[in-house]
Scaffold this active site. Sequence first.
Site, PDB file in Angstrom:
ATOM      1  CE1 TYR A  16       1.078   0.479   4.312  1.00 66.09           C
ATOM      2  CE2 TYR A  16       0.097  -1.711   4.383  1.00 66.09           C
ATOM      3  CZ  TYR A  16       0.892  -0.733   4.945  1.00 66.09           C
ATOM      4  OH  TYR A  16       1.494  -0.957   6.151  1.00 66.09           O
ATOM      5  CB  SER A 237       8.971  -1.399   7.574  1.00 65.20           C
ATOM      6  OG  SER A 237       8.134  -2.533   7.524  1.00 65.20           O
ATOM      7  CE  LYS A 238       5.451   0.349   0.502  1.00 63.38           C
ATOM      8  NZ  LYS A 238       5.368  -0.042  -0.899  1.00 63.38           N
ATOM      9  NE  ARG A 239       6.744  -8.043   6.322  1.00 66.25           N
ATOM     10  CZ  ARG A 239       7.842  -8.793   6.369  1.00 66.25           C
ATOM     11  NH1 ARG A 239       8.816  -8.573   5.526  1.00 66.25           N
ATOM     12  NH2 ARG A 239       7.958  -9.736   7.260  1.00 66.25           N
TER      13      ARG A 239
END
Length: 473
Positions: A16, A237-239
């Site tokens: 995203y 970080s996207k995570r």
Amino acid sequence: MNHKPRVRFAPSPTGYFHVGGARTALFNWLFARKLKGSFILRIEDTDEERNKPEWIKGIYDALNWLGLNWDEGPYRQSERYQLYKKAADKLIEQGNAYYCECSKEDVAARALPNSTPGYDGFCRDKNLGPGPKRALRFKVPPIGVTVVDDIIRGQVEFAHSSFEDFIIVKSSGGPIFVLANVVDDADMGITHIIRGEEHLPTTPKAILLWKAIYPDIPIPRYAHVPLLVNEKRQKLSKRRDPVALEDYKNQGYLPEAMLNYLVLLGWAPKDGREVLNLDEMINEFSLEEVNLSPSFFDVKKLRHFNGIYIRDLSDKDFISLCEPWLNTSKIEKTSNNLETFSKLAPLVKQRVEVLGQVIPMVEFAFADEVEIDEKSWQKSVLKNKDLSLAILSESFEKFLHLDWDVESLHKSLEEIGQNLGLKLSKTQASIRVAITGNSVGLPLFDSMVIIGRDICLLRISKAIERLKLELSD
RNA sequence: GCCCCCAUCGUCUAGAGGCCUAGGACACCACCCUUUCAAGGUGGAGACACGGGUUCGAAUCCCGUUGGGGGUGCCA
């Protein structure tokens, strides 16, 4: 040279869209707008395995929401493979690239311990032709240095000895991003490459490629902007970090506030001002002034900015921006309710930092029966049972025939308090809980006027009943 | 391991050799305003990582140390 600058924002759709990308896009966009250049959108989707269509849509949605409109594109790298192929062929022809049949494991097995790891040039002179499982590598000149001339960081030198013959075409035939990047930047006439600092170490590779493929086209200027980091000072970080732009949108952040906050990460206007509209940003922003060190994305400050922008909204705009939240709330959208909401809105507007806070603040006005917050009941009613009962009973009587306006309510409660030796702040507390269900909230008298005398009296009487019940226990 | 980047209050930053007793903003604390909560106002606490140079003079220039980060992928 009166060439207008051409910049590109080149996200890859592997997750995203996040705030770091938004800032990079913003810096590019501001640079382009300030210098009357072009802002180009390019989707870097050469990773066949990790790209997903919904992520691409996410990029468009995010940019549109922020209002960062692009002048060209979106280009899709996946649609431009012939171009990369052509460039690769040229490199082979010129002797700048060669096929390599080593597997990952082979490379790892031969890597020298304690030195520059990576590929050792095993296939360099084997003169292999194309074939399955064969990747194309660029022949890095063994000696010399490549200098990245960075607008923000100055001259950064990389010795060729510090990197390997890197892959430019995968064995699948797909280009590696550095190649695609260079080809597209040249093809699209990009003059300035503004991107995150994580790309700095790959830039010498790009420059080497560029010089080999396009000896006659000037290399773009680079500007590597500092990273956005989390509280642990690691790259966002996207995570693991809450960085999805869409989440902020859904929580009720305004795009203007987001942009304003973002522009302040790594850059500051010359005077002390921090609240800047888009025009001011365009006029005052300058890449040369961008900081060198990473910055922490601080939601608290973002919230503060969002509050400023919300308070700055007209009542009308505020109300229409609240609509999505109203739609998903329990509040029925009758014309009566909508009218009540619009009367409440100006009071709410000054007290929220994100739109998501709006509904909880007004719900009391729409419920058939108020839900009483137990802590508030304890604190503002039960703690002084007798006093509370006196206040509630007396106000019930008085409110029966009072002129139903803020001033009269104010006066009459003040009187009740005086008789009991209480300040208004104390006196209003139990009434507030009886009517709104909570010890904190919107200005009480305004709220009472808006929801009407009948409901208020009903709720006060309910509170009296309950109090009496609990007194007799 | 190797390469590269970075280093001012907790956070975002101002500061480009004397204007610095280091300024502002967020957050925090206190007080004021006030019908609660916000908003607003006033005040407070809070930083130049360390060590060497250069200089009459260094947060600012140089070197080193330490610390943090990024890269090192047939990801971008």
